[in-house]
Scaffold this active site. Structure first.
Site, short mmCIF file in Angstrom:
data_model
loop_
_atom_site.label_atom_id
_atom_site.label_comp_id
_atom_site.label_asym_id
_atom_site.label_seq_id
_atom_site.Cartn_x
_atom_site.Cartn_y
_atom_site.Cartn_z
N ASP A 99 -30.07 105.91 34.40
CA ASP A 99 -29.84 107.24 34.96
C ASP A 99 -28.53 107.90 34.53
OD1 ASP A 99 -28.03 105.62 36.26
OD2 ASP A 99 -29.24 105.45 38.09
N GLU A 121 -36.14 100.62 33.88
CA GLU A 121 -35.54 100.76 35.22
C GLU A 121 -35.95 102.11 35.83
OE1 GLU A 121 -31.46 98.99 36.49
OE2 GLU A 121 -31.22 101.16 36.65
N GLU A 135 -26.64 110.73 39.19
CA GLU A 135 -27.67 109.80 38.71
C GLU A 135 -29.04 110.06 39.33
OE1 GLU A 135 -24.62 108.95 39.67
OE2 GLU A 135 -23.69 107.91 37.98
N HIS A 216 -16.68 102.76 40.86
CA HIS A 216 -16.55 103.85 39.87
C HIS A 216 -17.35 105.10 40.19
CE1 HIS A 216 -20.59 103.62 38.12
NE2 HIS A 216 -20.52 102.32 38.34
N ARG A 218 -18.79 108.62 41.00
CA ARG A 218 -18.17 109.94 41.03
C ARG A 218 -18.09 110.50 42.45
NH1 ARG A 218 -17.80 113.06 35.98
NH2 ARG A 218 -18.33 111.51 34.42
N HIS A 248 -12.45 99.89 36.52
CA HIS A 248 -13.19 100.75 35.59
C HIS A 248 -12.19 101.65 34.85
CE1 HIS A 248 -16.09 103.85 34.30
NE2 HIS A 248 -17.05 103.01 34.63
#
Ligand code: UD1
Ligand code: UDP
Length: 324
Positions: A99, A121, A135, A216, A218, A248
């Site tokens: 994604d 996936e 995502e 990590h 957003r 990250h």
């Protein structure tokens, strides 16, 4: 149906590379398939770590990463870059995973040329377009375009059927991250030097419960990251724990963690670990704290509980099973 003979896999970030290198190996083992790999390098260093251990040599590398890249600039660069390679190669099929921006744009660029798309996936849904962001929308766009949906579980397959994807187009495959994990663990068994980089930390935290951390997302930037750092400071007040936190490379994560946790003797802030070292961390930890998708899948495979640092997850299987 015409036989597919040229397959182009498109990926660009660390988790996509981890979850697609087993697919590259498997396709290479099938006779009569011309396998091509296009990496966008949406991630640079974190991608290269995986290409190396996963033994993948890309045919194309767009090298798009820029420091602190914005979603729109990244998306624009990806679309023209991937489009140019598709025009040159004209594959019979494109494979994308998950994604990310690379996966979504890879599917879109293929669609613009009427090239069929396989989605590895497929069918993960949180049913909230802002968590995880962006995502959830990326994978819905890919799901609209793809004609082959490789769903990891019955839950993800059911989500696709509920969106009117035909049953024949859905294949329940399990998650390729488990193939990747077993592959790297075999490599470590053959060569323990692959994980020697954690020896100092293992000695430093000897006798303590190791808590592994990654973050990590957003949607957690700003206040969420600050809350995570504060919670880790509280946990580190216990004298029976050692926190191992490979940070990250996203500057929105690094800056805050360095500032708040950099000098804590019970917290080891590390650069991103390569996949063998991270799998070693999964093996030695007592518990993982994470907002990562992949880690939610890997840790239970090694019998390690996960505390998911998110409001919601598109991987409810772990919650149902009591491992997350
Ligand atoms: C991306 C994906 C996210 C995925 C995550 C996995 C999107 C929009 N986001 O998020 O879905 O879960 O990867 O880790 O597709 N950077 C480096 N070196 C690296 C990697 C990143 O310096 O090897 C820094 C750069 O400053 C870069 C920034 O991190 O601009 C952000 O990278 P980006 O891929 O845009 O977002 P991620 O947060 O990594
Ligand atoms: N990982 C790694 N090194 C690290 C942290 C994570 O190799 O320092 C691996 C981890 O094993 C998993 C994947 O990276 O397979 C998860 O990537 P990430 O959390 O960046 O992305 P997500 O899975 O959330 O998309």
């Amino acid at each position: 149906m015409a036989l597919t003979n040229k397959v182009l896999l498109i990926f660009g970030t660390r988790p996509e590379a981890i979850k697609l290198f087993p697919v590259v190996h498997a396709l290479n083992a099938v006779g009569g398939v011309d396998v091509k790999v296009l990496v966008t390098a949406q991630h640079r260093q974190m991608l290269d770590q995986v290409l190396d251990i996963g033994e993948v040599k890309p045919d194309y590398d767009l090298d798009v990463m820029e420091p602190n890249q914005s979603l729109d600039h990244l998306t624009a660069k990806l679309l023209t870059g991937i489009g140019n390679v598709l025009d040159q190669e004209m594959p019979d099929r494109v494979v994308v995973q998950g994604d990310t921006a690379t996966a979504m744009v890879g599917a879109l660029a293929a669609y613009y040329r009427k090239i069929p798309v396989s989605h590895v996936e497929a069918g993960l849904r949180s049913y909230d377009i802002y968590q995880p962001w962006p995502e959830e929308v990326n994978r819905k766009i890919i799901g609209t375009i793809a004609d082959q949906h490789f769903a990891p579980t019955g839950v993800s397959a059911a989500a696709l059927r509920a969106e009117a994807v035909s049953a024949e187009a859905i294949h329940i495959t399990g998650n390729t991250v488990i193939d990747a994990l077993y592959w790297v663990q075999d490599k470590i068994r053959a060569n323990s030097a692959l994980v020697s980089g954690l020896c100092d930390i293992e000695a430093r935290f000897l006798g303590r419960k190791i808590i592994g951390v990654t973050t990590h997302r957003r949607e957690n930037f700003g206040e969420g990251m600050d809350n995570i750092a504060s919670a880790l400071e509280v946990i580190a007040q216990r004298d029976d724990v050692g926190i191992v936190f490979p940070v990250h490379m996203n500057p929105n994560v690094r800056a805050i963690m360095d500032e708040k946790l950099g000098n804590n003797p019970r917290i080891a802030l590390l650069d991103p670990l390569d996949y063998p070292h991270f799998s070693r961390l999964l093996s030695i930890c007592h518990l993982m704290l994470t907002d990562s998708g992949g880690v939610q899948e890997e840790a239970p495979a090694l019998g390690k509980p996960v505390l998911v640092m998110r409001e919601t997850t598109e991987r409810p299987e772990g919650v149902t099973a009591g491992t997350a």
